[in-house]
Design a protein around this motif. Structure first.
Motif, PDB file in Angstrom:
ATOM      1  N   GLY A 150     -12.040 -29.548  58.232  1.00  0.00           N
ATOM      2  CA  GLY A 150     -11.850 -28.557  59.276  1.00  0.00           C
ATOM      3  C   GLY A 150     -10.575 -28.843  60.039  1.00  0.00           C
ATOM      4  O   GLY A 150      -9.683 -29.547  59.556  1.00  0.00           O
ATOM      5  N   THR A 157     -12.906 -29.162  68.837  1.00  0.00           N
ATOM      6  CA  THR A 157     -13.112 -28.552  67.528  1.00  0.00           C
ATOM      7  C   THR A 157     -14.363 -27.692  67.559  1.00  0.00           C
ATOM      8  O   THR A 157     -14.999 -27.516  68.613  1.00  0.00           O
ATOM      9  CB  THR A 157     -13.202 -29.636  66.430  1.00  0.00           C
ATOM     10  OG1 THR A 157     -13.220 -29.010  65.143  1.00  0.00           O
ATOM     11  CG2 THR A 157     -14.443 -30.493  66.601  1.00  0.00           C
ATOM     12  N   SER A 216     -11.896 -23.977  60.676  1.00  0.00           N
ATOM     13  CA  SER A 216     -12.886 -24.245  61.722  1.00  0.00           C
ATOM     14  C   SER A 216     -12.358 -25.234  62.751  1.00  0.00           C
ATOM     15  O   SER A 216     -11.912 -26.325  62.401  1.00  0.00           O
ATOM     16  CB  SER A 216     -14.149 -24.855  61.110  1.00  0.00           C
ATOM     17  OG  SER A 216     -14.887 -23.913  60.420  1.00  0.00           O
ATOM     18  N   LYS A 228     -16.055 -24.445  57.883  1.00  0.00           N
ATOM     19  CA  LYS A 228     -15.772 -25.754  57.321  1.00  0.00           C
ATOM     20  C   LYS A 228     -15.836 -25.643  55.809  1.00  0.00           C
ATOM     21  O   LYS A 228     -16.493 -24.764  55.257  1.00  0.00           O
ATOM     22  CB  LYS A 228     -16.754 -26.800  57.835  1.00  0.00           C
ATOM     23  CG  LYS A 228     -18.171 -26.644  57.317  1.00  0.00           C
ATOM     24  CD  LYS A 228     -19.088 -27.661  57.948  1.00  0.00           C
ATOM     25  CE  LYS A 228     -20.502 -27.483  57.411  1.00  0.00           C
ATOM     26  NZ  LYS A 228     -21.463 -28.313  58.112  1.00  0.00           N
ATOM     27  N   THR A 285     -15.020 -34.703  57.782  1.00  0.00           N
ATOM     28  CA  THR A 285     -16.323 -35.057  58.337  1.00  0.00           C
ATOM     29  C   THR A 285     -17.219 -35.629  57.246  1.00  0.00           C
ATOM     30  O   THR A 285     -17.351 -35.040  56.168  1.00  0.00           O
ATOM     31  CB  THR A 285     -16.997 -33.822  58.965  1.00  0.00           C
ATOM     32  OG1 THR A 285     -16.117 -33.250  59.941  1.00  0.00           O
ATOM     33  CG2 THR A 285     -18.305 -34.207  59.634  1.00  0.00           C
ATOM     34  N   ASN A 308     -18.476 -28.468  62.823  1.00  0.00           N
ATOM     35  CA  ASN A 308     -17.781 -29.577  62.170  1.00  0.00           C
ATOM     36  C   ASN A 308     -18.420 -30.922  62.494  1.00  0.00           C
ATOM     37  O   ASN A 308     -18.157 -31.916  61.805  1.00  0.00           O
ATOM     38  CB  ASN A 308     -16.314 -29.622  62.607  1.00  0.00           C
ATOM     39  CG  ASN A 308     -15.478 -28.548  61.952  1.00  0.00           C
ATOM     40  OD1 ASN A 308     -15.761 -28.119  60.842  1.00  0.00           O
ATOM     41  ND2 ASN A 308     -14.441 -28.107  62.647  1.00  0.00           N
TER      42      ASN A 308
END
Length: 606
Positions: free
Chosen positions: A95, A107, A248, A26, A85, A111
């Motif tokens: 990400g 995911t 990520s 990330k 995020t 994240n």
């Protein structure tokens, strides 16, 4: 870019003897923290890493085989998202991920949950269709499908409790069925071995600088094809596929006929702590147990957390950075004919349940609000998700003081349509202003209809006229005992047709007089009246689209035999309620208009 400090610490301690280090992928939006973090880590590990910087590991293994994806609106690329995020400590990271149902995104676990960031993230934005062409006002090219927001986050328990990269995976539940428009991936297990050719797509932050600001952004998607080098119980490793921060959570999938099946999730890159050279990149593997867990999580949401799709009205020119809106002339004299044309877009995942109103305004500044000078309204039929429609207002230009004005509009100006975002409904002609000339003659004051002359008030308690309007959009009636409100409706709501006095009522309670409660239906745009406290409370508690507006007036209850019956119908097509005192009108509606359901006597009035 800033990496997960806790994950580096953990892996540094456990893998130091092997001379390589893993980092999560990330990347932070807080570029002002970059130099500070770089210096902290360079100072901390100066003796071991000098002259190398551990904050810049190399996940490119040999030749960089990633290619930019130009068409992000066609599956499978339409189903790959960039995510943003937001953490409780104020950190913002980016990400990637992939849709695996109409409203679930697969995911990487880091994240969604990171001990160094405070545990679970506060919220996550899921953005699909981004292709990196960014201008000042253009959002379509990096948020084509808008922004879906998380309503629930889940990660593997082992990741949450120990941040072991063998368990670095998670699932985001979003607030809309966006996957119905982007498509979604299947997921599987076991069908993979050393040498298997796979596909990877995601949004790295090291490859492009689309807005030329000197900062690498993850607005552009990259795609690559490569092979798996090593298969173990919980992870898949590759010395062929290239990683970088922002990747990520990217899906690693295999094409199986017409299906795209995910077998791994981009997780971490491992590199030599002395040379910084990449050793391999790692995917979290989808095992049979993890596939079953994913299915169970999705089924749980299907039972209790399915999203409610809504429209989301935006101005086409603002969304696509175009200049298609126009007006007839750059100057106008009040009373002369005028026209304005613009295009609106539904950026939500549902059409409106009823027509909406677009109101046009003249404004002395570039901020368009309902306080500006109103030019006119256009009623727009429901528009399908991610579709657009050109609309034109034509009419006599109203009397507005002479001067130069911006011309703009507010979509869904009376807020009858529940949307995902209520703050993005304005538009404006950007490349020209309008000169309003002084009127050639003094305009006459519009004549407002008054109470019907031959109306007979025969009840001493019911002395107040209830003015009746027919709502041409909702297909129902609106009543008000306020002359001020009556006049305001006549001036500003052309889709309300005035039909004179419907009956007489009272503005205050009294002997045998009961309150009639008034609601506004924000979806259908009509008004609902009831004398029943039970019905009132049921609507308040179970029908959020109805806004309670208090007591409309007072009159006699149904079956009281003190006044004349007021009959109530429900319009099953438009959603409005129709009221009449006339038995002949009641019978005509029953016999000729099947979309109206007769609901009996609502109350009695004068």
């Amino acid at each position: 870019m800033v990496y997960s400090e806790s994950s580096i610490n953990n892996l540094f301690n456990t893998k130091l003897e092997k001379d390589y280090l893993a980092v999560g992928l990330k990347s932070s939006h807080k570029d002002d923290l970059l130099s500070q973090k770089n210096q902290e880590w360079e100072d901390k590990y100066q003796s071991m890493f000098s002259p190398f910087n551990p904050w810049q590991p190399n996940g490119i293994l040999g030749t960089d085989n990633r290619q930019r994806v130009n068409d992000t609106l066609t599956f499978p690329f339409s189903g790959v998202a960039r995510i943003v995020t937001y953490w409780s400590n104020g950190e913002i990271t980016i990400g990637s991920g992939a849709m695996v149902s109409p409203y679930h995104l697969l995911t990487a676990g880091h994240n969604l949950h990171d001990v160094s960031e405070g545990g679970y993230a506060q919220r996550v934005e899921v953005i699909l269709g981004s292709k990196g062409t960014i201008t000042r006002d253009d959002r379509a090219n990096f948020e084509y499908y808008g922004v879906a927001n998380s309503v629930n986050l889940r990660v593997d328990n082992v990741w949450a409790n120990g941040e072991n990269y063998d368990y670095d995976w998670g699932l985001i539940t979003v607030d809309r069925n966006i996957g119905n428009y982007t498509g979604w991936f299947n997921y599987g297990f076991n069908n993979i071995s050393n040498g298997t050719q796979v596909n990877v797509a995601g949004y790295p932050s090291d490859f492009f600088d689309p807005n030329k600001d000197g900062i690498w952004d993850n607005y552009d998607m990259t795609y690559q094809v490569g092979t798996i080098s090593e298969v173990s119980n919980f992870v898949l490793k590759s010395t062929d596929l290239d990683f970088a921060t922002g990747i990520s959570g990217s899906p690693m999938w295999i094409n199986q006929g017409n299906e795209k099946v995910i077998y791994g999730i981009a997780s971490a890159m491992f590199y030599n702590t002395i040379t910084r050279a990449g050793i391999y990149n790692q995917f979290t593997r989808i095992t049979e147990n993890r596939a079953n867990t994913l299915t169970n999580w999705i089924n749980q949401d299907n039972a209790s957390l399915q999203p409610i799709d809504k429209p989301d009205w935006v101005d086409y020119d603002k969304w696509f950075d175009t200049n298609s809106a126009s007006f007839l002339s750059t100057q106008i004299t009040p009373g002369n004919s005028f026209s304005i044309t613009t295009t609106i877009r539904n950026n939500g995942t549902a059409p409106s349940s009823a027509p909406i109103i677009v109101s046009f305004y003249a404004s002395t500044d570039s901020s368009i609000t309902t306080s500006d000078f109103k030019i006119g309204d256009v009623i727009v039929s429901p528009i399908a998700p991610f579709a657009s429609e050109s609309i034109t207002w034509t009419g006599k230009f109203p009397t507005i003081a002479a001067g130069n004005y911006y011309v703009g509009w507010i979509i869904d100006s009376d807020n009858r349509s529940q949307e995902f975002d209520e703050l993005n409904n304005t538009g404006m002609i950007k490349n020209s202003t309008l000169r309003i000339n002084a009127p050639t003659t003094s305009p006459s004051t519009p004549t407002l209809p008054s109470t019907v002359i031959d109306w007979q008030i025969s009840d001493s308690l019911l002395q107040t006229p209830a003015y009746r309007f027919y709502n041409t959009i909702a297909g129902g009636h609106f009543f008000t005992t306020s002359p001020t409100e009556r006049d305001a409706v006549l001036r500003s709501l052309p889709h309300f047709q005035y039909e004179a006095v419907g009956f007489t009522a009272s503005g205050v309670g009294g002997e045998n007089l009961l309150p009639v409660y008034r609601f506004y239906n924000t979806v259908a745009g009509g008004h609902f009246f009831t004398m029943s406290e039970v019905e009132r409370d049921t609507v308040i508690n179970t029908q959020p689209q109805y806004i309670y507006e208090g007591v409309g007036f007072y009159t006699y209850g149904a079956n009281s035999n003190l006044g004349q019956d007021i009959y109530r119908f429900y319009n099953t097509v438009a959603g409005g309620h129709f009221f009449t005192m006339s038995q002949a009108e009641r019978d005509t509606v029953i016999n000729t208009l099947p979309q109206y359901v007769y609901e009996g006597v609502a109350f009695e009035a004068g």
